[in-house]
Motif scaffolding. Structure first.
Motif, PDB file in Angstrom:
ATOM      1  N   VAL A 222     -72.000 -27.131  47.620  1.00 32.00           N
ATOM      2  CA  VAL A 222     -72.648 -28.113  46.745  1.00 32.00           C
ATOM      3  C   VAL A 222     -73.500 -27.403  45.687  1.00 32.00           C
ATOM      4  N   GLY A 223     -74.140 -26.290  46.076  1.00 37.97           N
ATOM      5  CA  GLY A 223     -74.949 -25.539  45.122  1.00 37.97           C
ATOM      6  C   GLY A 223     -74.137 -24.961  43.977  1.00 37.97           C
ATOM      7  N   LEU A 224     -72.845 -24.721  44.225  1.00 35.52           N
ATOM      8  CA  LEU A 224     -71.984 -24.190  43.153  1.00 35.52           C
ATOM      9  C   LEU A 224     -71.759 -25.202  42.037  1.00 35.52           C
ATOM     10  N   LEU A 225     -72.047 -26.484  42.312  1.00 32.79           N
ATOM     11  CA  LEU A 225     -71.860 -27.498  41.274  1.00 32.79           C
ATOM     12  C   LEU A 225     -72.788 -27.280  40.084  1.00 32.79           C
ATOM     13  N   VAL A 226     -73.916 -26.615  40.310  1.00 33.04           N
ATOM     14  CA  VAL A 226     -74.878 -26.444  39.218  1.00 33.04           C
ATOM     15  C   VAL A 226     -74.592 -25.181  38.403  1.00 33.04           C
ATOM     16  N   VAL A 227     -73.593 -24.392  38.772  1.00 35.06           N
ATOM     17  CA  VAL A 227     -73.274 -23.168  38.023  1.00 35.06           C
ATOM     18  C   VAL A 227     -72.550 -23.564  36.739  1.00 35.06           C
ATOM     19  N   PRO A 228     -73.116 -23.273  35.570  1.00 36.16           N
ATOM     20  CA  PRO A 228     -72.433 -23.638  34.320  1.00 36.16           C
ATOM     21  C   PRO A 228     -71.148 -22.838  34.136  1.00 36.16           C
ATOM     22  N   LEU A 229     -70.180 -23.488  33.575  1.00 31.18           N
ATOM     23  CA  LEU A 229     -68.892 -22.835  33.345  1.00 31.18           C
ATOM     24  C   LEU A 229     -69.038 -21.638  32.410  1.00 31.18           C
ATOM     25  N   GLN A 230     -69.917 -21.762  31.414  1.00 36.96           N
ATOM     26  CA  GLN A 230     -70.048 -20.693  30.423  1.00 36.96           C
ATOM     27  C   GLN A 230     -70.625 -19.418  31.028  1.00 36.96           C
ATOM     28  N   VAL A 231     -71.441 -19.557  32.098  1.00 36.30           N
ATOM     29  CA  VAL A 231     -72.061 -18.382  32.718  1.00 36.30           C
ATOM     30  C   VAL A 231     -71.013 -17.500  33.388  1.00 36.30           C
ATOM     31  N   ALA A 232     -69.950 -18.122  33.892  1.00 36.56           N
ATOM     32  CA  ALA A 232     -68.953 -17.373  34.658  1.00 36.56           C
ATOM     33  C   ALA A 232     -67.833 -16.797  33.794  1.00 36.56           C
ATOM     34  N   LEU A 233     -67.822 -17.080  32.508  1.00 33.92           N
ATOM     35  CA  LEU A 233     -66.692 -16.645  31.683  1.00 33.92           C
ATOM     36  C   LEU A 233     -66.571 -15.119  31.627  1.00 33.92           C
ATOM     37  N   VAL A 234     -67.693 -14.447  31.382  1.00 35.55           N
ATOM     38  CA  VAL A 234     -67.633 -12.989  31.216  1.00 35.55           C
ATOM     39  C   VAL A 234     -67.260 -12.274  32.519  1.00 35.55           C
ATOM     40  N   PRO A 235     -67.949 -12.523  33.649  1.00 29.16           N
ATOM     41  CA  PRO A 235     -67.560 -11.803  34.884  1.00 29.16           C
ATOM     42  C   PRO A 235     -66.146 -12.131  35.348  1.00 29.16           C
ATOM     43  N   ILE A 236     -65.714 -13.376  35.181  1.00 26.45           N
ATOM     44  CA  ILE A 236     -64.346 -13.716  35.617  1.00 26.45           C
ATOM     45  C   ILE A 236     -63.316 -13.099  34.675  1.00 26.45           C
ATOM     46  N   THR A 237     -63.643 -12.982  33.406  1.00 22.01           N
ATOM     47  CA  THR A 237     -62.740 -12.289  32.482  1.00 22.01           C
ATOM     48  C   THR A 237     -62.544 -10.838  32.914  1.00 22.01           C
ATOM     49  N   SER A 238     -63.651 -10.185  33.298  1.00 22.89           N
ATOM     50  CA  SER A 238     -63.559  -8.804  33.776  1.00 22.89           C
ATOM     51  C   SER A 238     -62.750  -8.718  35.065  1.00 22.89           C
ATOM     52  N   LEU A 239     -62.971  -9.689  35.978  1.00 18.03           N
ATOM     53  CA  LEU A 239     -62.232  -9.677  37.245  1.00 18.03           C
ATOM     54  C   LEU A 239     -60.739  -9.881  37.022  1.00 18.03           C
ATOM     55  N   PHE A 240     -60.379 -10.850  36.197  1.00 19.48           N
ATOM     56  CA  PHE A 240     -58.962 -11.093  35.923  1.00 19.48           C
ATOM     57  C   PHE A 240     -58.319  -9.903  35.207  1.00 19.48           C
ATOM     58  N   GLY A 241     -59.103  -9.192  34.386  1.00 22.67           N
ATOM     59  CA  GLY A 241     -58.572  -8.001  33.717  1.00 22.67           C
ATOM     60  C   GLY A 241     -58.236  -6.908  34.718  1.00 22.67           C
ATOM     61  N   LYS A 242     -59.108  -6.736  35.723  1.00 20.93           N
ATOM     62  CA  LYS A 242     -58.844  -5.719  36.747  1.00 20.93           C
ATOM     63  C   LYS A 242     -57.652  -6.111  37.625  1.00 20.93           C
ATOM     64  N   LEU A 243     -57.468  -7.431  37.819  1.00 23.11           N
ATOM     65  CA  LEU A 243     -56.339  -7.890  38.636  1.00 23.11           C
ATOM     66  C   LEU A 243     -55.030  -7.933  37.853  1.00 23.11           C
ATOM     67  N   GLY A 244     -55.107  -7.786  36.546  1.00 24.90           N
ATOM     68  CA  GLY A 244     -53.901  -7.775  35.718  1.00 24.90           C
ATOM     69  C   GLY A 244     -53.324  -9.154  35.441  1.00 24.90           C
ATOM     70  N   ILE A 245     -54.128 -10.200  35.561  1.00 29.35           N
ATOM     71  CA  ILE A 245     -53.619 -11.552  35.310  1.00 29.35           C
ATOM     72  C   ILE A 245     -54.288 -12.182  34.102  1.00 29.35           C
ATOM     73  N   PHE A 246     -55.138 -11.425  33.401  1.00 29.63           N
ATOM     74  CA  PHE A 246     -55.793 -11.989  32.229  1.00 29.63           C
ATOM     75  C   PHE A 246     -54.761 -12.252  31.125  1.00 29.63           C
ATOM     76  N   GLY A 247     -54.895 -13.389  30.449  1.00 32.64           N
ATOM     77  CA  GLY A 247     -53.946 -13.728  29.388  1.00 32.64           C
ATOM     78  C   GLY A 247     -52.667 -14.342  29.915  1.00 32.64           C
ATOM     79  N   SER A 248     -52.737 -15.003  31.055  1.00 29.25           N
ATOM     80  CA  SER A 248     -51.550 -15.622  31.648  1.00 29.25           C
ATOM     81  C   SER A 248     -51.888 -17.039  32.125  1.00 29.25           C
ATOM     82  N   ILE A 249     -50.832 -17.784  32.433  1.00 28.50           N
ATOM     83  CA  ILE A 249     -51.029 -19.136  32.962  1.00 28.50           C
ATOM     84  C   ILE A 249     -51.748 -19.096  34.308  1.00 28.50           C
TER      85      ILE A 249
END
Length: 304
Positions: free
Chosen positions: A141-168
């Motif tokens: 329930v606490g995750l509901l207050v996490v703004p979407l914009q705050v997670a864009l940068v770290p998740i972009t880095s994570l997806f880049g390391k996983l090799g799925i950035f820029g995909s469906i």
């Protein structure tokens, strides 16, 4: 004298067929008038709400010169202006048709995963006992207050390391991750309202947890699940921010493709209007297909 006064006394109620005293003619007339006024107000609100959609549809059926020369309401007096040329041009555009397919490839799995995983998790948090259940639910329930914009940068880095950035896949995973907390919160609270005696009786008959979930909880929670599915589908289908960041040009959905078409070709009002209405068709079909379940789900939540 008493008999005369009784005969002249105003009759406010009328006997019913069962012999009981019911509302009088004046009361029924007032109720009908109030009901008619309510329907009239609702009809005006509905027409006012539909006006932008009607305007967009009529604009999409006009040529670019007509759109720039006059408003869409002139079609009501000159119906000969209508043409399907805008839609023909739009469907001949390979970028638009490919992005339309991408929208389906993103929206359908992102909706199904949130509904399925959210339903299973909601049942577990509502009716399955395990250590730390309430704390884990509070964390979700606490995750509901996490703004979407705050997670864009770290998740972009994570997806880049996983090799799925820029995909469906990256767009789908992002929408699933941010849709699950609300789905679990909504469905857990709805499932918790199911009578305990009903589940206990089924357990005494030898039903397992999966059988209870599929045969009891899912049918009873159908309205809430349908409401969640509609909200998630509309949210993902209309999203542009997440797709603009995580999708490359080959996996961009329709919202991003329309934005790029408009930017490349100036105002391009004919493509914009027909493309915008095309992007509304699928959500409208989904909403009207499940509107009964959606209304039942909203009413069930309101009556609790």
């Amino acid at each position: 004298m008493t008999t005369l006064q009784t005969a002249r006394a105003p009759q406010t109620t009328a006997p019913t067929a069962s012999g009981r005293t019911g509302p009088g003619t004046a009361t029924r007339a007032v109720r009908r008038l109030a009901g008619g006024s309510t329907r009239l107000v609702l009809l005006v609100v509905a027409l006012f709400w539909l006006l932008p959609t009607v305007g967009l549809l009529l604009s999409s059926l006009r040529g670019p010169l007509d759109i720039q020369a006059s408003g869409w309401w002139t079609v009501l007096t000159k119906p000969a202006q209508l043409t399907l040329h805008n839609y023909a041009s739009l469907l001949d555009n390979s970028a638009i048709t490919h992005s339309f397919l991408n929208s389906l490839l993103i929206t359908v799995p992102a909706t199904l995963l949130v509904v399925v995983v959210g339903s299973l998790a909601g049942y577990v948090f509502a009716w399955v006992e395990f250590p730390g259940r309430d704390w884990v639910f509070l964390l979700i329930v606490g995750l509901l207050v996490v703004p979407l914009q705050v997670a864009l940068v770290p998740i972009t880095s994570l997806f880049g390391k996983l090799g799925i950035f820029g995909s469906i896949t990256s767009v789908v995973l992002f929408h699933v991750a941010f849709g699950l907390p609300f789905a679990i919160f909504l469905l857990r609270n709805f499932f918790a309202g199911i009578p305990r005696e009903l589940l206990e009786a089924a357990r005494l008959d030898g039903a397992g947890e999966l059988w209870l979930f599929l045969r009891v909880v899912v049918p009873l929670g159908g309205p809430a699940i349908a409401s969640l599915g509609i909200f998630q589908f509309l949210w993902v289908w209309n999203d542009m921010l997440v797709a603009l960041i995580f999708a490359d040009p080959g996996s961009a959905p329709l919202t991003v493709a329309l934005q790029q078409q408009t930017r490349h070709f100036g105002t391009n009002i004919d493509v914009l209007s027909s493309g915008a209405f095309l992007s509304m068709v699928i959500p409208l079909v989904v909403f009207f297909a499940f509107q009964r379940q959606f209304v039942n789900g909203v009413m069930a939540g309101a009556l609790k």
